[in-house]
Design a protein around this motif. Structure first.
Motif, mmCIF file in Angstrom:
data_model
loop_
_atom_site.group_PDB
_atom_site.id
_atom_site.type_symbol
_atom_site.label_atom_id
_atom_site.label_comp_id
_atom_site.label_asym_id
_atom_site.label_seq_id
_atom_site.Cartn_x
_atom_site.Cartn_y
_atom_site.Cartn_z
ATOM 1 N N ARG A 25 25.434 -26.612 6.315
ATOM 2 C CA ARG A 25 26.861 -26.293 6.489
ATOM 3 C C ARG A 25 27.076 -25.403 7.712
ATOM 4 O O ARG A 25 28.020 -25.604 8.487
ATOM 5 C CB ARG A 25 27.396 -25.612 5.227
ATOM 6 C CG ARG A 25 27.692 -26.568 4.078
ATOM 7 C CD ARG A 25 28.514 -25.904 3.011
ATOM 8 N NE ARG A 25 27.796 -24.815 2.358
ATOM 9 C CZ ARG A 25 27.034 -24.973 1.283
ATOM 10 N NH1 ARG A 25 26.904 -26.169 0.736
ATOM 11 N NH2 ARG A 25 26.413 -23.942 0.753
ATOM 12 N N GLU A 42 26.828 -27.553 10.740
ATOM 13 C CA GLU A 42 28.004 -28.412 10.942
ATOM 14 C C GLU A 42 29.175 -27.627 11.507
ATOM 15 O O GLU A 42 29.910 -28.112 12.375
ATOM 16 C CB GLU A 42 28.396 -29.073 9.626
ATOM 17 C CG GLU A 42 29.544 -30.069 9.781
ATOM 18 C CD GLU A 42 29.819 -30.839 8.513
ATOM 19 O OE1 GLU A 42 30.603 -31.799 8.567
ATOM 20 O OE2 GLU A 42 29.251 -30.479 7.461
ATOM 21 N N GLU A 43 29.382 -26.384 11.043
ATOM 22 C CA GLU A 43 30.462 -25.549 11.595
ATOM 23 C C GLU A 43 30.206 -25.248 13.073
ATOM 24 O O GLU A 43 31.133 -25.289 13.892
ATOM 25 C CB GLU A 43 30.555 -24.253 10.793
ATOM 26 C CG GLU A 43 31.030 -24.461 9.351
ATOM 27 C CD GLU A 43 30.953 -23.174 8.536
ATOM 28 O OE1 GLU A 43 30.500 -22.145 9.102
ATOM 29 O OE2 GLU A 43 31.330 -23.194 7.350
#
Length: 418
Positions: A70, A73-74
């Motif tokens: 995550r 991805e950010e």
């Protein structure tokens, strides 16, 4: 976050994944279906991938957990927005101009600069055409052939009678042929474009649920191996440097080779390995080169379990063999690997494939058959460069390296037999 900082932060996370995995750009690129140079540009902040899928596959391959994926991805989203050029500002709409009143404009007479001819006045009446300086317009005379003239021009003779009708027919036929050709060409082009639009896209093939690495320059017990070379290769290398040493000299495995295959699942779901198959893609006569033995032979306390492949057979198979551990007082047998068995991300498996030949210059590869969660398939196993493995019989004889003399010597020179 500034543009350069966002891209650099994303590149730092990608570099950290690669460093944790430890494999080269080429090895990781083969498993991600991207080139080594492309992966290097991601790590050096030279570019940002178009979508996150390839980066997510890299994270899974390198063992990242859900929270790390995550965060990655950010960082990719920020870098992706930063690398895109800003949208151009819309141009202001032009101010409307007041409509002109036709009744308020004076009638324009014929102007030589704008061409001569009838001009409409305010009320739409046609104004007379002024007489040219060259004289009045001549009217066509009566006769078998009419003459057309304009002011100031020499007269042009137009065909009349049967000749005029003949040219009229020719023009009509040519015009009709041009229209038919244009319509036909347009229909062909439209059909082709329509076919391209309506053609269904090929379904995307998901990647296999496993990953693998291979090492094809493994020496028996870490010390014994033979390479064939066309010319004297100089002193032998250490076992850890054998791959680069052989590549720089064009050396080929001689008589025997050992391939170590490490297989690992990509997630928690089990991947069942159903079988290991041998595919020979090229056979030739053994190379007439000299075989260079890396040592005079050595032994080890542990003989690992492995698969044996006899490439001289018409249809070679990978046959499982027992291993043996002689480190204890009595020693023990290590049972052979038997298919099927499973691997996961936390439970990898290592396979050792021992291939030999005496009568062949063989090129070959392995196929690993697998199944997982309703899917099945085969994965092709090749060497570190993505090419088939190569091994040749030692038809040109072998020599060993004499460290005291600093040169390669024959068996007769060494005083040994066999």
């Amino acid at each position: 976050m500034p543009k350069d900082a966002a891209v650099e932060e994303f590149a730092r996370l990608v570099r950290a994944l690669k460093a944790r995995d430890g494999r080269s750009y080429e090895a990781l690129g083969r498993r991600l279906n991207v080139s080594a140079s492309t992966l290097h540009r991601y790590c050096s902040a030279a570019t940002v991938p178009e979508d996150f899928a390839v980066v997510d596959r890299l994270a899974v391959l390198c063992g990242a957990d859900a929270e790390q994926r995550r965060t990655l991805e950010e960082a990719w989203a920020l870098a992706d927005r930063a690398r895109r050029p800003p949208a151009p500002e819309p141009e202001p709409a032009p101010e409307p101009r007041p409509a002109a009143d036709p009744a308020s404009e004076p009638a324009r007479a014929s102007d030589p600069a704008c061409g001569s001819g009838p001009v409409s006045g305010p009320a739409g009446a046609r104004l007379p055409v002024p007489v040219s300086a060259a004289g009045p317009v001549r009217q066509p005379e009566d006769g078998p052939e009419a003459t057309a003239a304009v002011a100031g021009d020499a007269p042009r003779r137009l065909p009349s009678g049967p000749g005029r009708r003949r040219w009229w027919r020719v023009g009509l036929v040519l015009g009709a042929l041009a229209v038919v050709g244009a319509v036909t060409l347009g229909a062909v082009l439209l059909d082709g474009r329509s076919g391209e639009r309506e053609a269904p896209a090929a379904p995307a093939v998901p990647p296999p649920p496993l990953t693998w690495t291979v090492a094809s320059h493994i020496w028996t017990n870490g010390c014994g191996h033979t390479y064939l070379a066309e010319r004297s290769p100089g002193p032998p290398p250490e076992a850890a440097d054998a791959r680069s040493w052989a590549a720089s000299r064009g050396a080929v495995h001689g008589g025997e080779m050992l391939v170590r295959l490490s297989v690992q699942g990509k997630g928690t779901a089990a991947v069942v390995l159903q079988g290991l198959h041998v595919r020979v893609v090229g056979r030739g006569t053994p190379l007439p080169w000299t075989g260079y033995r890396m040592d005079d032979g050595c032994g080890g306390a542990v003989t690992p379990r492995r698969f044996e492949v006899d490439l001289d057979r018409p249809r070679p198979v990978a046959r499982a063999l027992d291993g043996y551990d002689a480190s204890g007082q009595e020693g023990r047998t290590i049972p052979a690997v038997s298919f099927p068995y499973k691997v996961t991300a936390a439970e990898p498996e290592e396979l050792l494939v021992f291939a030999r030949t005496a009568d062949c210059d063989c090129r070959w590869y392995l196929e690993l058959e697998w199944s997982s969660e309703g899917r099945s398939g085969t994965t092709r196993i090749t060497d570190e460069e993505g090419r088939p493995f190569r091994i040749s019989g030692t038809a040109g004889g072998t020599v060993a390296y004499d460290t005291a003399k600093g040169r390669w010597i024959t068996v007769s020179e060494s005083g040994q037999s066999g």
